[in-house]
Design a protein around this motif. Structure first.
Motif, PDB file in Angstrom:
ATOM      1  N   UNK A 358       0.798  -1.227   0.000  1.00  0.00           N
ATOM      2  CA  UNK A 358       0.000   0.000   0.000  1.00  0.00           C
ATOM      3  C   UNK A 358       0.831   1.277   0.000  1.00  0.00           C
ATOM      4  N   UNK A 359       2.072   1.202   0.459  1.00  0.00           N
ATOM      5  CA  UNK A 359       2.909   2.396   0.605  1.00  0.00           C
ATOM      6  C   UNK A 359       4.247   2.153  -0.084  1.00  0.00           C
ATOM      7  N   UNK A 360       4.715   3.106  -0.914  1.00  0.00           N
ATOM      8  CA  UNK A 360       6.024   2.943  -1.561  1.00  0.00           C
ATOM      9  C   UNK A 360       7.123   2.674  -0.548  1.00  0.00           C
ATOM     10  N   UNK A 361       8.043   1.824  -0.944  1.00  0.00           N
ATOM     11  CA  UNK A 361       9.089   1.362  -0.023  1.00  0.00           C
ATOM     12  C   UNK A 361       9.894   2.502   0.583  1.00  0.00           C
ATOM     13  N   UNK A 362      10.290   3.498  -0.204  1.00  0.00           N
ATOM     14  CA  UNK A 362      11.079   4.594   0.347  1.00  0.00           C
ATOM     15  C   UNK A 362      10.337   5.363   1.428  1.00  0.00           C
ATOM     16  N   UNK A 363       9.033   5.477   1.286  1.00  0.00           N
ATOM     17  CA  UNK A 363       8.251   6.202   2.289  1.00  0.00           C
ATOM     18  C   UNK A 363       8.195   5.416   3.596  1.00  0.00           C
ATOM     19  N   UNK A 364       8.094   4.094   3.471  1.00  0.00           N
ATOM     20  CA  UNK A 364       8.133   3.256   4.672  1.00  0.00           C
ATOM     21  C   UNK A 364       9.496   3.372   5.346  1.00  0.00           C
ATOM     22  N   UNK A 365      10.562   3.279   4.562  1.00  0.00           N
ATOM     23  CA  UNK A 365      11.903   3.367   5.127  1.00  0.00           C
ATOM     24  C   UNK A 365      12.131   4.727   5.794  1.00  0.00           C
ATOM     25  N   UNK A 366      11.668   5.797   5.149  1.00  0.00           N
ATOM     26  CA  UNK A 366      11.823   7.134   5.719  1.00  0.00           C
ATOM     27  C   UNK A 366      11.080   7.251   7.051  1.00  0.00           C
ATOM     28  N   UNK A 367       9.850   6.775   7.084  1.00  0.00           N
ATOM     29  CA  UNK A 367       9.065   6.901   8.320  1.00  0.00           C
ATOM     30  C   UNK A 367       9.652   6.026   9.433  1.00  0.00           C
ATOM     31  N   UNK A 535      -1.169   7.069  -0.067  1.00  0.00           N
ATOM     32  CA  UNK A 535      -2.632   7.087  -0.054  1.00  0.00           C
ATOM     33  C   UNK A 535      -3.127   7.784   1.204  1.00  0.00           C
ATOM     34  N   UNK A 536      -4.047   8.732   1.053  1.00  0.00           N
ATOM     35  CA  UNK A 536      -4.602   9.451   2.184  1.00  0.00           C
ATOM     36  C   UNK A 536      -3.938  10.782   2.437  1.00  0.00           C
ATOM     37  N   UNK A 537      -2.814  11.068   1.733  1.00  0.00           N
ATOM     38  CA  UNK A 537      -2.127  12.338   1.929  1.00  0.00           C
ATOM     39  C   UNK A 537      -2.704  13.393   1.000  1.00  0.00           C
ATOM     40  N   UNK A 538      -2.489  14.644   1.365  1.00  0.00           N
ATOM     41  CA  UNK A 538      -2.883  15.734   0.485  1.00  0.00           C
ATOM     42  C   UNK A 538      -1.999  15.717  -0.746  1.00  0.00           C
ATOM     43  N   UNK A 539      -2.441  16.368  -1.802  1.00  0.00           N
ATOM     44  CA  UNK A 539      -1.688  16.431  -3.041  1.00  0.00           C
ATOM     45  C   UNK A 539      -0.299  16.994  -2.767  1.00  0.00           C
ATOM     46  N   UNK A 540       0.725  16.233  -3.135  1.00  0.00           N
ATOM     47  CA  UNK A 540       2.095  16.638  -2.814  1.00  0.00           C
ATOM     48  C   UNK A 540       2.793  17.289  -3.994  1.00  0.00           C
TER      49      UNK A 540
END
Length: 541
Positions: A358-367, A535-540
């Motif tokens: 559901x979430x791109x890998x880099x975003x998971x790693x960053x968080x 998913x669920x974030x405002x337009x980036x």
């Protein structure tokens, strides 16, 4: 990094996970992410690295979980090995080898331990162990729970994950079976082999005196507490039916304590990983031998500090100089899920493989980097992941990409190289130095590295906005900005692995930190790849 360290081979150990199920997000937020980022950082500096792991199939936790699931322990551990390897690969954990639990593994363990046995390092002890009257078996480690005699919090056998202290033999208060809570648990006598830890007190004290500056405060608190009291004997064998059969004549029919496998297990995983890199050695312990002077670093949860930091190091010391001792180990605290403890049995768990769908890998790693439990317990929240990754990483990065693209088009610099100023080169060196301070062991911190990414992005977005708004901006100002981007991508590459790869391909550069590539006279502009909005974030954009 001094000259000696720059030439040393680094042996990085991600302590083998228990093969009683797949890895959840809590597992990844601790030692796995930390070890991977460190390995990637060293490689980016040109350091020789062997980064390895495997699974810990002999743990009685495998046996207990298999019984609850209605499986054989062999079925559960075999399935879990494949799941764990797949999850680590999915997260981009850059292991050089994920070793199988096989006959070679068992032979490596026995070689290490029988050498100590022949040298007379073990002692026979008669001890009292919890015993299941219903099943007619001894209950140790993951098969038994009770209250810790040190902190009085509920604990499994052998070690309390809350305070970190060992609880040997009959020390658990009000012991119960973890598989059958209604079982009547008594105590029975058993004759086992142990490693007498008190004999290694002086060497362990000296070891920690030397390494204290690199260890985290909670770890050093436990070290001081452990050394302030008699060191308990470390069981080498147990009269149980799961694990590697013990070959010692004093303990017929017994098994090797799974925790006693630790050091030979990681020597084996190191050898296996080195083979994947094209190396061949005559023995599985070769790379750990003292004459090679490796830098050995392992990454562990705080609940494993006692075993990896005391009993395993004492076992190395018992080989009387044959092996190098770990330079240090990086510990982490617990990671909660939505402000409650991860619990597979209660269904309160988020498996990493499900999150990655559901979430791109880099975003998971960053968080996971920015929220990792380095010094205290922290928390995973899906809502926080979306907000933090979207607001602090995706939106500013994509904004920077848009502003730089417009600035290049407006300046007519598309396809032409841009000058870089002395000030820009000095800023690049300063940024690299700050990231190095986060990645070097003396101050290792994923949280600070992730926050540094955020801070640098904020600065670059502000500068890019000014350049875009100033139609007459000096081209060197734009060149400095592209150097800033290249430096940030290189420094963030151990965490943001996919973005670094895409940006490097777009800009025609590599992300190494060992070369003098950050003092160019000119630099070519390039289109920054965009990050996907969670998913669920405002337009980036």
């Amino acid at each position: 990094m001094n000259g000696r360290d720059a030439a040393r081979r680094a042996i990085i150990i991600d302590t083998p996970p228990t093969s009683n199920g797949d890895l959840h997000v809590g597992h990844l937020a601790g030692p796995f992410m930390a070890a991977d980022v460190y390995a990637r950082y060293l490689r980016s500096n040109g350091r020789p690295v062997v980064f390895s792991s495997g699974t810990d199939d002999s743990q009685t936790y495998v046996l207990a979980s298999a019984r609850r699931k209605g499986l054989t322990p062999e079925e559960l551990s075999g399935r879990s090995w494949h799941e764990i390897r797949s999850t680590l690969a999915g997260m981009g954990v850059s292991l050089d080898g994920f070793a199988p639990y096989d006959d070679r593994y068992r032979a490596s363990v026995l070689t290490f331990l029988t050498g100590l046995h022949r040298a007379g390092k073990f002692r026979e002890r008669t001890v009292m162990l919890p015993y299941s009257e219903r099943r007619g078996e001894y209950l140790v480690e993951g098969l038994v729970c009770g209250y810790c005699p040190i902190c009085l919090v509920e604990s499994r056998g052998g070690l309390c994950e809350t305070c970190g202290h060992q609880n040997n033999f009959d020390e658990l208060i009000e012991p119960r079976s973890t598989v059958d809570p209604d079982d009547v648990v008594t105590h029975r006598e058993a004759r086992i082999l142990v490693l007498p830890m008190e004999e290694y007190r002086e060497r362990l004290t000296a070891y920690y005196r030397e390494r204290e500056p690199r260890l985290r405060p909670h770890t050093m608190q436990l070290v001081r507490e452990v050394l302030a009291r008699p060191l308990p004997d470390f069981p080498i064998t147990y009269p149980i039916g799961w694990g590697i059969p013990a070959p010692f004549p004093e303990t017929p029919g017994q098994r090797i304590n799974a925790w006693a496998e630790g050091m030979p297990a990681v020597m084996y995983t190191t050898a296996y990983a080195a083979e994947q890199l094209g190396e061949r050695h005559a023995a599985d312990d070769e790379l750990w031998r003292a004459e090679h002077d490796p830098e050995i670093v392992y990454f562990i949860g705080f609940d494993n500090v006692y075993f990896w930091g005391f009993t395993h190091i004492a076992a190395l010391m018992a080989h009387e100089g044959r092996y190098a001792l770990p330079d240090t180990f990086i510990s982490n605290e617990f990671y909660e899920l939505e402000n409650a403890k991860f619990s597979t049995s209660l269904g309160h768990v988020l498996y990493t493989k499900d999150l990655l769908k559901e979430v791109p890998r880099d975003l998971v790693r960053f968080y996971l980097a920015i929220s990792c439990p380095e010094h205290q317990q922290t928390n995973f929240s899906r809502e926080a992941l979306v907000k933090v990754a979207g607001d602090r990483l995706v939106r500013p990065w994509n904004r920077l990409a848009g502003l730089l693209g417009k600035a290049v088009a407006d300046s007519g610099a598309d396809g032409a190289s841009l000058p870089v100023s002395d000030a820009g080169r000095r800023r690049a060196e300063a940024v690299i130095a700050r990231f190095r301070a986060c990645y070097e062991l003396s101050g290792y911190s994923l949280t600070r590295a992730a926050n540094l990414i955020v801070g640098q992005l904020d600065r670059m977005v502000r500068e890019a906005r000014l350049v875009h708004e100033d139609a007459g901006a000096d081209r060197a100002r734009l060149g400095d900005l592209f150097l800033d981007v290249r430096v940030l991508v290189a420094c963030a590459s151990p965490i943001l692995i996919d973005l670094a790869r895409a940006a490097g391909e777009a800009g025609g550069f590599t992300c190494g930190l060992d070369a003098g590539g950050f003092r160019p006279g000119r630099i070519a502009p390039f289109a920054l790849p965009l990050l996907e909005t969670p998913a669920g974030a405002a337009d980036a954009r």
